[in-house]
Design a protein around this motif. Structure first.
Motif, mmCIF file in Angstrom:
data_model
loop_
_atom_site.group_PDB
_atom_site.id
_atom_site.type_symbol
_atom_site.label_atom_id
_atom_site.label_comp_id
_atom_site.label_asym_id
_atom_site.label_seq_id
_atom_site.Cartn_x
_atom_site.Cartn_y
_atom_site.Cartn_z
ATOM 1 N N THR A 16 -86.461 7.457 -5.230
ATOM 2 C CA THR A 16 -86.824 6.272 -4.449
ATOM 3 C C THR A 16 -87.787 5.404 -5.238
ATOM 4 N N GLU A 17 -88.682 6.035 -5.982
ATOM 5 C CA GLU A 17 -89.635 5.283 -6.804
ATOM 6 C C GLU A 17 -88.905 4.449 -7.859
ATOM 7 N N ASN A 18 -87.950 5.072 -8.569
ATOM 8 C CA ASN A 18 -87.207 4.342 -9.602
ATOM 9 C C ASN A 18 -86.328 3.254 -9.002
ATOM 10 N N LEU A 19 -85.772 3.514 -7.832
ATOM 11 C CA LEU A 19 -84.960 2.499 -7.159
ATOM 12 C C LEU A 19 -85.825 1.312 -6.744
ATOM 13 N N ALA A 20 -87.046 1.563 -6.290
ATOM 14 C CA ALA A 20 -87.959 0.475 -5.916
ATOM 15 C C ALA A 20 -88.281 -0.397 -7.129
ATOM 16 N N VAL A 21 -88.534 0.220 -8.281
ATOM 17 C CA VAL A 21 -88.813 -0.545 -9.498
ATOM 18 C C VAL A 21 -87.586 -1.367 -9.891
ATOM 19 N N TRP A 22 -86.403 -0.773 -9.820
ATOM 20 C CA TRP A 22 -85.161 -1.473 -10.146
ATOM 21 C C TRP A 22 -84.982 -2.694 -9.243
ATOM 22 N N LEU A 23 -85.190 -2.497 -7.941
ATOM 23 C CA LEU A 23 -85.063 -3.611 -6.997
ATOM 24 C C LEU A 23 -86.082 -4.706 -7.309
ATOM 25 N N TRP A 24 -87.313 -4.320 -7.587
ATOM 26 C CA TRP A 24 -88.352 -5.297 -7.929
ATOM 27 C C TRP A 24 -87.906 -6.147 -9.121
ATOM 28 N N GLN A 25 -87.404 -5.482 -10.143
ATOM 29 C CA GLN A 25 -86.987 -6.194 -11.349
ATOM 30 C C GLN A 25 -85.827 -7.147 -11.087
ATOM 31 N N MET A 26 -84.999 -6.857 -10.118
ATOM 32 C CA MET A 26 -83.902 -7.737 -9.746
ATOM 33 C C MET A 26 -84.382 -8.907 -8.879
ATOM 34 N N ILE A 27 -85.269 -8.620 -7.930
ATOM 35 C CA ILE A 27 -85.672 -9.605 -6.922
ATOM 36 C C ILE A 27 -86.728 -10.583 -7.430
ATOM 37 N N LYS A 28 -87.704 -10.097 -8.186
ATOM 38 C CA LYS A 28 -88.853 -10.915 -8.595
ATOM 39 C C LYS A 28 -88.456 -12.203 -9.332
ATOM 40 N N PRO A 29 -87.468 -12.173 -10.247
ATOM 41 C CA PRO A 29 -87.111 -13.444 -10.912
ATOM 42 C C PRO A 29 -86.551 -14.506 -9.959
ATOM 43 N N ILE A 30 -85.932 -14.067 -8.876
ATOM 44 C CA ILE A 30 -85.348 -15.008 -7.916
ATOM 45 C C ILE A 30 -86.392 -15.489 -6.910
ATOM 46 N N PHE A 31 -87.297 -14.591 -6.554
ATOM 47 C CA PHE A 31 -88.352 -14.906 -5.592
ATOM 48 C C PHE A 31 -89.700 -14.621 -6.243
ATOM 49 N N PRO A 32 -90.231 -15.574 -7.014
ATOM 50 C CA PRO A 32 -91.480 -15.328 -7.748
ATOM 51 C C PRO A 32 -92.687 -15.067 -6.847
ATOM 52 N N ASP A 33 -92.596 -15.435 -5.571
ATOM 53 C CA ASP A 33 -93.704 -15.178 -4.649
ATOM 54 C C ASP A 33 -93.584 -13.817 -3.966
ATOM 55 N N LEU A 34 -92.684 -12.972 -4.467
ATOM 56 C CA LEU A 34 -92.573 -11.593 -3.980
ATOM 57 C C LEU A 34 -93.898 -10.879 -4.211
ATOM 58 N N VAL A 35 -94.445 -10.245 -3.165
ATOM 59 C CA VAL A 35 -95.719 -9.537 -3.320
ATOM 60 C C VAL A 35 -95.576 -8.029 -3.200
ATOM 61 N N LYS A 36 -94.573 -7.576 -2.472
ATOM 62 C CA LYS A 36 -94.334 -6.138 -2.397
ATOM 63 C C LYS A 36 -92.983 -5.886 -1.765
ATOM 64 N N ILE A 37 -92.488 -4.674 -2.024
ATOM 65 C CA ILE A 37 -91.311 -4.193 -1.322
ATOM 66 C C ILE A 37 -91.641 -2.816 -0.764
ATOM 67 N N GLU A 38 -91.036 -2.510 0.336
ATOM 68 C CA GLU A 38 -91.135 -1.180 0.929
ATOM 69 C C GLU A 38 -89.712 -0.644 1.001
ATOM 70 N N LEU A 39 -89.522 0.550 0.449
ATOM 71 C CA LEU A 39 -88.203 1.161 0.437
ATOM 72 C C LEU A 39 -88.312 2.537 1.078
ATOM 73 N N LYS A 40 -87.598 2.724 2.185
ATOM 74 C CA LYS A 40 -87.586 4.009 2.878
ATOM 75 C C LYS A 40 -86.240 4.682 2.652
ATOM 76 N N GLU A 41 -86.280 5.964 2.289
ATOM 77 C CA GLU A 41 -85.024 6.706 2.173
ATOM 78 C C GLU A 41 -84.720 7.475 3.450
ATOM 79 N N THR A 42 -85.721 7.673 4.263
ATOM 80 C CA THR A 42 -85.561 8.231 5.606
ATOM 81 C C THR A 42 -86.515 7.456 6.502
ATOM 82 N N PRO A 43 -86.418 7.615 7.806
ATOM 83 C CA PRO A 43 -87.359 6.907 8.680
ATOM 84 C C PRO A 43 -88.821 7.300 8.451
ATOM 85 N N THR A 44 -89.057 8.460 7.816
ATOM 86 C CA THR A 44 -90.439 8.937 7.677
ATOM 87 C C THR A 44 -90.932 9.035 6.249
#
Length: 117
Positions: A82-110
């Motif tokens: 999940t940690e590596n997937l969050a970094v991957w998503l950040w690297q994809m999203i940040k160039p499109i949305f430069p005002d991105l401040v954080k992402i939260e990625l849950k693999e389960t509800p908890t």
């Protein structure tokens, strides 16, 4: 001010670097929940930081790459924790949305990760 939008996608993975016999070493799936946070000042005319439809449309191509896929087969996600997937998503999203401040990625509800770049 910070706005956010939440998305869901389903993916399978296995974690190749787990100890022998660890249950996450075998292929399994999750319904992931991704929340994307964008900061900014509301634009005077619209009153919005960003149109939620524009945010949804900007994130959709990345969700299409991940949804109903085996994450281990995606370039850059050969060890799809999940940690590596969050970094991957950040690297994809940040160039499109430069005002991105954080992402939260849950693999389960908890359980999940919060990544702020």
């Amino acid at each position: 001010m910070i706005i956010y939008k939440t998305f869901q996608f389903d993916s399978a993975h296995y974690l190749p670097n787990t100890p022998q016999g660890h249950k996450c070493g075998g292929m399994h799936g999750h319904t992931y929940t991704l929340t994307v946070y964008i900061s900014g000042k509301p634009e005077e005319h619209s009153g919005w930081i960003i149109d939620y439809t524009d945010l949804k449309n900007g994130i959709k191509p990345f969700l299409d790459i991940l949804d109903h896929k085996l994450l281990n087969e995606i370039s850059g996600l050969e060890n799809p924790t999940t940690e590596n997937l969050a970094v991957w998503l950040w690297q994809m999203i940040k160039p499109i949305f430069p005002d991105l401040v954080k992402i939260e990625l849950k693999e389960t509800p908890t359980s999940g990760v919060i990544y702020e770049g």
